[in-house]
Design an enzyme around this catalytic site. Structure first.
Site, PDB file in Angstrom:
ATOM      1  N   LYS A 120      88.616 -10.529 -16.114  1.00 20.05           N
ATOM      2  CA  LYS A 120      88.945 -11.085 -17.486  1.00 20.05           C
ATOM      3  C   LYS A 120      90.415 -10.666 -17.990  1.00 20.05           C
ATOM      4  O   LYS A 120      91.012 -11.450 -18.847  1.00 20.05           O
ATOM      5  CB  LYS A 120      88.031 -10.824 -18.477  1.00 20.05           C
ATOM      6  N   LYS A 143      83.195 -18.353  -8.071  1.00 17.07           N
ATOM      7  CA  LYS A 143      82.038 -18.406  -8.729  1.00 17.07           C
ATOM      8  C   LYS A 143      81.958 -19.518  -9.811  1.00 17.07           C
ATOM      9  O   LYS A 143      83.125 -20.014 -10.481  1.00 17.07           O
ATOM     10  CB  LYS A 143      81.732 -17.135  -9.622  1.00 17.07           C
ATOM     11  N   LYS A 148      81.365 -21.018 -16.885  1.00 16.11           N
ATOM     12  CA  LYS A 148      81.457 -21.696 -18.120  1.00 16.11           C
ATOM     13  C   LYS A 148      82.984 -21.624 -18.742  1.00 16.11           C
ATOM     14  O   LYS A 148      83.218 -22.591 -19.505  1.00 16.11           O
ATOM     15  CB  LYS A 148      80.227 -21.350 -19.080  1.00 16.11           C
TER      16      LYS A 148
END
Ligand code: TYM
Length: 337
Positions: free
Chosen positions: A119, A201, A204
């Protein structure tokens, strides 16, 4: 859930961030598997809005997604009478325990968290302290309820290991305070990959709309996305090294139908990828149709969802307070008389 049940039954806790539209990865890795526990465990399922703001959120969208995520829990089959469904920010003990645990989590171990590293790259202009201490809040979520089992996708296992390390450290200093939680990974669906880049992966927050299938995508969109799924130059439907796209589609098919790899290989022998992709899309769309219908019904009844939130928060707060009081006493905080 009363005190007696809490003593007899084991406890489950899990949650999803309302930080985007939920994907088939979220569904298969977590929500779909939660229902099977509702008779035999004390189950708490949380919409983790405090976690969501570690990445910038538009306030109106966050508010809407919080309702949507709760509605999806119920639409996926969770009975609010049998499960405690609630929103994280409605139970202040999460933030309170998180602060205490921050003082028992080490900078070094937080720096090693894969999700933090990923992130930090993705949101390079906003590497805030919340993003760094995110797993400590997750540890607080889990430890507050003396949780035994945490059903999640593989990507969250590192955070559960850290939760155990923090709990151990605290227990060693202050004596037995927290129960040691275990992660629970589904057999099929623990890691669903992107349809556009199957070595990544499904997420969202992916900006490529074809990479993720959302739980609430229309039937046509679901089928279209599976038809376009990236595969390889082979033509035989079989699981093998290097066939990430096909392996992923087989996993999704298994998760929805219960069929084994051998069953799938036999079913599509001689039929080619196009036929298989369409079948996967149809199976997913069929399985999600009742979820869509129930979701629409629930979203039209905000008062009902607010009632569920309120009851869930009251039940969760009662349990959370017991652990938090114990922790406050152990670390030496005074109690107002
Ligand atoms: P989140 O919101 O990223 O994801 C929610 C759940 O979905 C699973 N998941 C997947 N499973 C399979 N394949 C995928 N592609 C996929 N993508 C996501 C995640 O593993 C997760 O189970 N930190 C957590 C939320 C959280 C939590 C907790 C979970 C906060 N506190 C306490 C359990 C216990 C998260 O970001 O999940």
């Amino acid at each position: 859930m009363n005190d007696k049940e809490t003593l007899v039954k084991k406890t489950i806790f899990s949650g999803v961030q309302p930080s985007g539209m939920l994907t088939v990865g979220n569904y298969l890795g977590s929500i779909k598997n939660w229902k099977e526990f509702e008779e035999t465990y004390n189950c708490l399922y949380c919409v983790v809005d405090l976690h969501a703001i570690t990445v910038r959120q538009d306030p109106a969208t966050l508010r809407r997604r919080t309702y949507e995520t709760l509605a999806l829990y119920i639409a996926s089959g969770l009975d609010p009478e049998k499960n405690t469904l609630f929103v994280q920010s409605h139970v202040p003990a999460h933030a309170e325990l998180s602060w205490v645990l921050n003082c028992y989590a080490m900078h070094g171990e937080l720096s090693r968290m894969t999700q933090f590293k990923d992130k930090s790259k993705k949101y390079a202009s906003n590497i805030n302290a919340g993003l760094f201490t995110y797993p400590v809040l997750m540890a607080a979520d889990i430890l507050l309820y003396q949780t035994d089992l945490v059903p999640v996708g593989i990507d969250q296992m590192q955070h559960i290991e850290l939760t155990r390390d923090i709990a151990n450290r605290f227990n060693q200093v202050y004596g037995d305070t927290f129960r040691m939680p275990e992660g629970f990974i589904p057999k099929a669906g623990a890691k669903i990959m992107s349809l556009a880049e199957p070595e990544k992966k499904m997420s969202k927050s992916d900006t490529n709309g074809n990479a993720s299938v959302y739980i609430l995508d229309s039937r046509d969109d679901i089928i279209r996305k599976f038809k376009r799924a990236v595969t390889d130059s082979d033509t035989v439907v079989r699981r093998a090294e290097g066939k990430d796209g096909i392996n992923n589609l087989m996993t999704i098919y298994t998760a929805f139908t219960g069929k084994s790899d051998a069953d799938i290989e036999a079913e599509f022998a001689g039929l080619g990828y196009g036929h298989f992709k369409l079948a996967v899309g149809e199976v997913v769309a069929d399985a999600l149709a009742p979820v869509h219908a129930e979701f629409d019904r629930l979203m039209a009844d905000k008062a009902y969802l607010e009632g569920v939130m309120k009851d869930g928060a009251a039940k969760a707060a009662y349990l959370a307070r017991k652990t938090l009081s114990k922790v406050y006493r152990k670390v030496g905080f005074t109690q107002p008389k």
